[in-house]
Write a protein that holds these residues in place. Structure first.
Motif, PDB file in Angstrom:
ATOM      1  N   HIS A  14       0.833  -1.207   0.000  1.00  0.00           N
ATOM      2  CA  HIS A  14       0.000   0.000   0.000  1.00  0.00           C
ATOM      3  C   HIS A  14       0.867   1.256   0.000  1.00  0.00           C
ATOM      4  N   HIS A  15       1.480   1.515  -1.150  1.00  0.00           N
ATOM      5  CA  HIS A  15       2.327   2.680  -1.326  1.00  0.00           C
ATOM      6  C   HIS A  15       1.706   3.587  -2.376  1.00  0.00           C
ATOM      7  N   GLY A  16       2.099   4.831  -2.355  1.00  0.00           N
ATOM      8  CA  GLY A  16       1.661   5.736  -3.408  1.00  0.00           C
ATOM      9  C   GLY A  16       1.494   7.147  -2.899  1.00  0.00           C
ATOM     10  N   TYR A  17       1.654   8.078  -3.789  1.00  0.00           N
ATOM     11  CA  TYR A  17       1.532   9.481  -3.435  1.00  0.00           C
ATOM     12  C   TYR A  17       0.088   9.831  -3.074  1.00  0.00           C
ATOM     13  N   TYR A  18      -0.842   9.241  -3.810  1.00  0.00           N
ATOM     14  CA  TYR A  18      -2.254   9.545  -3.581  1.00  0.00           C
ATOM     15  C   TYR A  18      -2.855   8.604  -2.536  1.00  0.00           C
ATOM     16  N   GLU A  19      -3.721   9.167  -1.701  1.00  0.00           N
ATOM     17  CA  GLU A  19      -4.351   8.394  -0.625  1.00  0.00           C
ATOM     18  C   GLU A  19      -5.053   7.145  -1.164  1.00  0.00           C
ATOM     19  N   GLU A  20      -5.710   7.273  -2.292  1.00  0.00           N
ATOM     20  CA  GLU A  20      -6.428   6.141  -2.889  1.00  0.00           C
ATOM     21  C   GLU A  20      -5.469   4.984  -3.218  1.00  0.00           C
ATOM     22  N   GLU A  21      -4.274   5.315  -3.683  1.00  0.00           N
ATOM     23  CA  GLU A  21      -3.275   4.276  -3.984  1.00  0.00           C
ATOM     24  C   GLU A  21      -2.908   3.509  -2.715  1.00  0.00           C
ATOM     25  N   ARG A  22      -2.718   4.252  -1.636  1.00  0.00           N
ATOM     26  CA  ARG A  22      -2.333   3.616  -0.374  1.00  0.00           C
ATOM     27  C   ARG A  22      -3.483   2.788   0.191  1.00  0.00           C
ATOM     28  N   LYS A  23      -4.698   3.190  -0.100  1.00  0.00           N
ATOM     29  CA  LYS A  23      -5.871   2.454   0.396  1.00  0.00           C
ATOM     30  C   LYS A  23      -6.082   1.153  -0.386  1.00  0.00           C
ATOM     31  N   VAL A  24      -6.028   1.238  -1.711  1.00  0.00           N
ATOM     32  CA  VAL A  24      -6.316   0.103  -2.584  1.00  0.00           C
ATOM     33  C   VAL A  24      -5.143  -0.877  -2.667  1.00  0.00           C
ATOM     34  N   GLY A  25      -3.928  -0.361  -2.711  1.00  0.00           N
ATOM     35  CA  GLY A  25      -2.745  -1.205  -2.849  1.00  0.00           C
ATOM     36  C   GLY A  25      -2.432  -1.520  -4.301  1.00  0.00           C
ATOM     37  N   ASN A  26      -1.279  -2.122  -4.513  1.00  0.00           N
ATOM     38  CA  ASN A  26      -0.820  -2.409  -5.867  1.00  0.00           C
ATOM     39  C   ASN A  26       0.276  -3.480  -5.796  1.00  0.00           C
ATOM     40  N   ARG A  27       0.654  -3.963  -6.941  1.00  0.00           N
ATOM     41  CA  ARG A  27       1.741  -4.945  -7.048  1.00  0.00           C
ATOM     42  C   ARG A  27       3.057  -4.202  -7.270  1.00  0.00           C
ATOM     43  N   TYR A  28       4.092  -4.646  -6.554  1.00  0.00           N
ATOM     44  CA  TYR A  28       5.434  -4.066  -6.641  1.00  0.00           C
ATOM     45  C   TYR A  28       6.437  -5.186  -6.848  1.00  0.00           C
ATOM     46  N   THR A  29       7.504  -4.864  -7.557  1.00  0.00           N
ATOM     47  CA  THR A  29       8.607  -5.793  -7.728  1.00  0.00           C
ATOM     48  C   THR A  29       9.887  -5.101  -7.285  1.00  0.00           C
ATOM     49  N   VAL A  30      10.700  -5.829  -6.532  1.00  0.00           N
ATOM     50  CA  VAL A  30      11.969  -5.291  -6.038  1.00  0.00           C
ATOM     51  C   VAL A  30      13.110  -6.163  -6.547  1.00  0.00           C
ATOM     52  N   ASP A  31      14.150  -5.512  -7.045  1.00  0.00           N
ATOM     53  CA  ASP A  31      15.416  -6.170  -7.373  1.00  0.00           C
ATOM     54  C   ASP A  31      16.454  -5.548  -6.461  1.00  0.00           C
ATOM     55  N   VAL A  32      17.248  -6.392  -5.814  1.00  0.00           N
ATOM     56  CA  VAL A  32      18.264  -5.873  -4.900  1.00  0.00           C
ATOM     57  C   VAL A  32      19.592  -6.571  -5.178  1.00  0.00           C
ATOM     58  N   GLU A  33      20.655  -5.792  -5.107  1.00  0.00           N
ATOM     59  CA  GLU A  33      22.005  -6.302  -5.333  1.00  0.00           C
ATOM     60  C   GLU A  33      22.883  -5.805  -4.193  1.00  0.00           C
ATOM     61  N   VAL A  34      23.582  -6.719  -3.549  1.00  0.00           N
ATOM     62  CA  VAL A  34      24.518  -6.327  -2.491  1.00  0.00           C
ATOM     63  C   VAL A  34      25.918  -6.760  -2.887  1.00  0.00           C
ATOM     64  N   CYS A  35      26.867  -5.873  -2.657  1.00  0.00           N
ATOM     65  CA  CYS A  35      28.277  -6.156  -2.926  1.00  0.00           C
ATOM     66  C   CYS A  35      28.969  -6.346  -1.585  1.00  0.00           C
ATOM     67  N   LEU A  36      29.714  -7.440  -1.476  1.00  0.00           N
ATOM     68  CA  LEU A  36      30.395  -7.772  -0.228  1.00  0.00           C
ATOM     69  C   LEU A  36      31.875  -7.468  -0.338  1.00  0.00           C
ATOM     70  N   ARG A  37      32.464  -7.211   0.837  1.00  0.00           N
ATOM     71  CA  ARG A  37      33.928  -7.069   0.869  1.00  0.00           C
ATOM     72  C   ARG A  37      34.541  -8.315   0.250  1.00  0.00           C
ATOM     73  N   GLU A  38      35.718  -8.148  -0.261  1.00  0.00           N
ATOM     74  CA  GLU A  38      36.400  -9.268  -0.904  1.00  0.00           C
ATOM     75  C   GLU A  38      36.564 -10.429   0.069  1.00  0.00           C
ATOM     76  N   THR A  39      36.072 -11.565  -0.355  1.00  0.00           N
ATOM     77  CA  THR A  39      36.119 -12.772   0.466  1.00  0.00           C
ATOM     78  C   THR A  39      36.524 -13.939  -0.415  1.00  0.00           C
ATOM     79  N   THR A  40      37.325 -14.826   0.135  1.00  0.00           N
ATOM     80  CA  THR A  40      37.681 -16.046  -0.567  1.00  0.00           C
ATOM     81  C   THR A  40      36.840 -17.182  -0.007  1.00  0.00           C
ATOM     82  N   PHE A  41      36.119 -17.846  -0.877  1.00  0.00           N
ATOM     83  CA  PHE A  41      35.251 -18.935  -0.448  1.00  0.00           C
ATOM     84  C   PHE A  41      35.984 -20.259  -0.624  1.00  0.00           C
TER      85      PHE A  41
END
Length: 117
Positions: A14-41
């Motif tokens: 339930h995100h959105g600038y307009y109150e109606e958006e927050r009330k009704v809701g919507n579908r969201y997709t998130v892509d996340v990328e994390v970079c780690l300190r150099e590690t040897t596996f």
């Protein structure tokens, strides 16, 4: 550098600038990328990396808090991941809102933010 990506994390929220958006809701997709300190596996030890499930849970928690702007969501995801994991040197997050309420056809609107330690 080690990079971990979680792509296509889908949420109904339930995100959105307009109150109606927050009330009704919507579908969201998130892509996340994390970079780690150099590690040897050299072994198969999860303690030497970050559990993907923990990343997902943090993203899910951020997505559960009603917010007006995609920019705020993407920034909050970066900030929370950097706060929770000292091994992360950089986070890139993209938050997409499907079928945003604009006067035209738009499959999704997306915002990408990168933050470094």
């Amino acid at each position: 550098m080690t990079t971990i990506r979680l792509e296509g994390l889908d949420f109904f929220a339930h995100h959105g600038y307009y109150e109606e958006e927050r009330k009704v809701g919507n579908r969201y997709t998130v892509d996340v990328e994390v970079c780690l300190r150099e590690t040897t596996f050299t072994d198969d030890d999860l303690d030497h990396t970050i559990n993907y499930e923990e990343i997902y849970l943090i993203v899910s928690t951020v997505m559960s808090v009603s917010t007006k702007l995609l920019e705020t969501l993407a920034s909050s995801i970066c900030r929370e991941l950097l706060k929770q994991f000292s091994s992360i040197t950089q986070v890139n997050s993209t938050v997409s809102k499907h079928n945003p309420p604009i006067k035209g056809v738009c499959k999704k609107a997306s915002v990408s933010i990168s933050q470094k330690r």
